[in-house]
Design a protein around this motif. Structure first.
Motif, PDB file in Angstrom:
ATOM      1  N   THR A 163       4.942  15.987  -3.217  1.00 22.44           N
ATOM      2  CA  THR A 163       5.091  17.320  -3.591  1.00 22.44           C
ATOM      3  C   THR A 163       3.916  17.793  -4.356  1.00 22.44           C
ATOM      4  N   GLU A 164       3.421  17.231  -5.301  1.00 23.03           N
ATOM      5  CA  GLU A 164       2.347  17.594  -6.097  1.00 23.03           C
ATOM      6  C   GLU A 164       0.969  17.718  -5.548  1.00 23.03           C
ATOM      7  N   SER A 165       0.820  17.027  -4.560  1.00 25.82           N
ATOM      8  CA  SER A 165      -0.613  17.320  -3.808  1.00 25.82           C
ATOM      9  C   SER A 165      -0.492  16.922  -2.373  1.00 25.82           C
ATOM     10  N   ASP A 166      -0.710  17.719  -1.674  1.00 25.49           N
ATOM     11  CA  ASP A 166      -0.704  17.566  -0.087  1.00 25.49           C
ATOM     12  C   ASP A 166      -2.044  16.526   0.314  1.00 25.49           C
ATOM     13  N   GLU A 167      -2.826  15.791  -0.650  1.00 28.41           N
ATOM     14  CA  GLU A 167      -3.628  15.042  -0.196  1.00 28.41           C
ATOM     15  C   GLU A 167      -2.913  13.773  -0.304  1.00 28.41           C
ATOM     16  N   ILE A 168      -1.960  13.552  -0.757  1.00 28.37           N
ATOM     17  CA  ILE A 168      -1.269  12.226  -0.957  1.00 28.37           C
ATOM     18  C   ILE A 168      -0.645  12.124   0.290  1.00 28.37           C
ATOM     19  N   ARG A 169      -0.642  10.757   0.996  1.00 27.27           N
ATOM     20  CA  ARG A 169       0.227  10.405   2.144  1.00 27.27           C
ATOM     21  C   ARG A 169       0.461   8.854   2.153  1.00 27.27           C
ATOM     22  N   PRO A 170       1.361   8.417   3.015  1.00 25.55           N
ATOM     23  CA  PRO A 170       1.660   7.039   3.132  1.00 25.55           C
ATOM     24  C   PRO A 170       0.575   6.204   3.183  1.00 25.55           C
ATOM     25  N   PHE A 171       0.727   5.121   2.773  1.00 30.24           N
ATOM     26  CA  PHE A 171      -0.592   4.129   2.862  1.00 30.24           C
ATOM     27  C   PHE A 171      -0.598   3.557   4.065  1.00 30.24           C
ATOM     28  N   GLU A 172      -1.820   3.510   4.733  1.00 30.93           N
ATOM     29  CA  GLU A 172      -2.004   3.054   6.321  1.00 30.93           C
ATOM     30  C   GLU A 172      -3.102   2.240   6.312  1.00 30.93           C
ATOM     31  N   PRO A 173      -2.802   0.636   5.845  1.00 26.35           N
ATOM     32  CA  PRO A 173      -4.141   0.047   5.767  1.00 26.35           C
ATOM     33  C   PRO A 173      -4.754  -0.447   6.971  1.00 26.35           C
ATOM     34  N   ALA A 174      -3.752  -0.189   8.235  1.00 26.01           N
ATOM     35  CA  ALA A 174      -4.426  -0.227   9.658  1.00 26.01           C
ATOM     36  C   ALA A 174      -3.884   0.885  10.682  1.00 26.01           C
ATOM     37  N   PRO A 175      -4.511   1.537  11.477  1.00 24.96           N
ATOM     38  CA  PRO A 175      -3.910   2.670  12.289  1.00 24.96           C
ATOM     39  C   PRO A 175      -2.655   2.192  12.904  1.00 24.96           C
ATOM     40  N   GLY A 176      -1.691   3.219  12.365  1.00 32.64           N
ATOM     41  CA  GLY A 176      -0.408   3.016  12.914  1.00 32.64           C
ATOM     42  C   GLY A 176       0.404   2.037  11.925  1.00 32.64           C
ATOM     43  N   ARG A 177      -0.054   1.410  11.163  1.00 33.52           N
ATOM     44  CA  ARG A 177       0.618   0.497  10.218  1.00 33.52           C
ATOM     45  C   ARG A 177       0.596   0.613   8.996  1.00 33.52           C
ATOM     46  N   PHE A 178       2.077   1.337   8.716  1.00 34.79           N
ATOM     47  CA  PHE A 178       2.255   1.992   7.153  1.00 34.79           C
ATOM     48  C   PHE A 178       2.897   0.849   6.055  1.00 34.79           C
ATOM     49  N   MET A 179       2.456   0.847   5.172  1.00 36.62           N
ATOM     50  CA  MET A 179       3.293   0.034   4.070  1.00 36.62           C
ATOM     51  C   MET A 179       4.200   0.667   3.365  1.00 36.62           C
ATOM     52  N   LYS A 180       5.589   0.471   3.530  1.00 36.23           N
ATOM     53  CA  LYS A 180       6.568   1.229   3.143  1.00 36.23           C
ATOM     54  C   LYS A 180       6.593   2.212   1.658  1.00 36.23           C
ATOM     55  N   GLU A 181       6.437   1.171   0.930  1.00 38.87           N
ATOM     56  CA  GLU A 181       6.475   1.654  -0.501  1.00 38.87           C
ATOM     57  C   GLU A 181       5.236   2.459  -1.103  1.00 38.87           C
ATOM     58  N   TYR A 182       4.229   2.302  -0.352  1.00 37.71           N
ATOM     59  CA  TYR A 182       2.701   2.675  -0.948  1.00 37.71           C
ATOM     60  C   TYR A 182       2.405   4.114  -0.616  1.00 37.71           C
ATOM     61  N   VAL A 183       1.515   4.823  -1.301  1.00 37.95           N
ATOM     62  CA  VAL A 183       0.844   5.974  -0.980  1.00 37.95           C
ATOM     63  C   VAL A 183      -0.687   5.878  -1.147  1.00 37.95           C
ATOM     64  N   GLU A 184      -1.290   6.551  -0.457  1.00 40.77           N
ATOM     65  CA  GLU A 184      -2.826   6.446  -0.765  1.00 40.77           C
ATOM     66  C   GLU A 184      -3.334   7.864  -1.463  1.00 40.77           C
ATOM     67  N   VAL A 185      -3.825   7.617  -2.478  1.00 41.26           N
ATOM     68  CA  VAL A 185      -4.400   8.405  -3.538  1.00 41.26           C
ATOM     69  C   VAL A 185      -6.191   8.596  -3.317  1.00 41.26           C
ATOM     70  N   PRO A 186      -6.363   9.774  -2.648  1.00 45.11           N
ATOM     71  CA  PRO A 186      -7.752   9.962  -2.509  1.00 45.11           C
ATOM     72  C   PRO A 186      -8.576  10.076  -3.850  1.00 45.11           C
ATOM     73  N   GLU A 187      -9.951   9.650  -3.749  1.00 45.50           N
ATOM     74  CA  GLU A 187     -10.799   9.733  -4.628  1.00 45.50           C
ATOM     75  C   GLU A 187     -10.748  11.042  -5.499  1.00 45.50           C
ATOM     76  N   SER A 188     -10.666  12.016  -4.816  1.00 42.86           N
ATOM     77  CA  SER A 188     -10.750  13.531  -5.346  1.00 42.86           C
ATOM     78  C   SER A 188      -9.364  13.663  -6.519  1.00 42.86           C
ATOM     79  N   LYS A 189      -8.434  13.069  -6.256  1.00 46.69           N
ATOM     80  CA  LYS A 189      -7.248  13.130  -7.098  1.00 46.69           C
ATOM     81  C   LYS A 189      -7.462  12.161  -8.197  1.00 46.69           C
ATOM     82  N   LEU A 190      -8.056  11.292  -8.151  1.00 43.11           N
ATOM     83  CA  LEU A 190      -8.480  10.303  -9.113  1.00 43.11           C
ATOM     84  C   LEU A 190      -9.436  10.781 -10.057  1.00 43.11           C
TER      85      LEU A 190
END
Length: 128
Positions: A63-90
């Motif tokens: 909710t803080e950023s629409d750039e954050i999304r579930p972590f998808e290490p391979a297409p269609g394969r999501f890791m349940k408890e993880y999110v992706e934080v893009p370089e721009s947010k870091l």
């Protein structure tokens, strides 16, 4: 599928951010990944950093950023408890440190991961 190499500068930056935490570094996804009590905590894949968070914290960070999304290490394969934080947010040091702290606290609260016993090789050849 082409494998996207981990961004070396991002990996080095994450290394400086986690330097004060009690964690172990291992190589996964072609880059450094950090573990707490043998539970995966954070790391770099391509141009993103992934974090492990509780369900409530995943909802909050998204909710803080629409750039954050579930972590998808391979297409269609999501890791349940993880999110992706893009370089721009870091680039926002306060944001990065806040969420690393929250993520670290969550992972530290998890029971230590127990390594599974290795199975003995199966005997597939028939004996005469």
């Amino acid at each position: 599928m082409d494998w996207e190499k981990a961004d070396r500068n991002l990996g080095e930056y994450l290394g400086t951010l986690v330097a004060d935490y009690a964690c172990k570094k291992k190589l996964m996804f072609g880059a450094a990944v950090y573990f707490v009590n043998d539970n995966m905590w954070t790391g770099v894949k391509g141009k993103i950093v992934f974090l492990r968070l509780s369900e409530n914290d995943r909802l909050t960070i998204q909710t803080e950023s629409d750039e954050i999304r579930p972590f998808e290490p391979a297409p269609g394969r999501f890791m349940k408890e993880y999110v992706e934080v893009p370089e721009s947010k870091l680039a926002d040091d306060a944001f990065a440190r806040k969420w690393l702290d929250i993520s670290y606290s969550y992972v530290k609260s998890l029971p230590p991961k127990v390594k599974k016993e290795k199975k003995a090789p199966s005997k597939s050849k028939k004996q005469n």
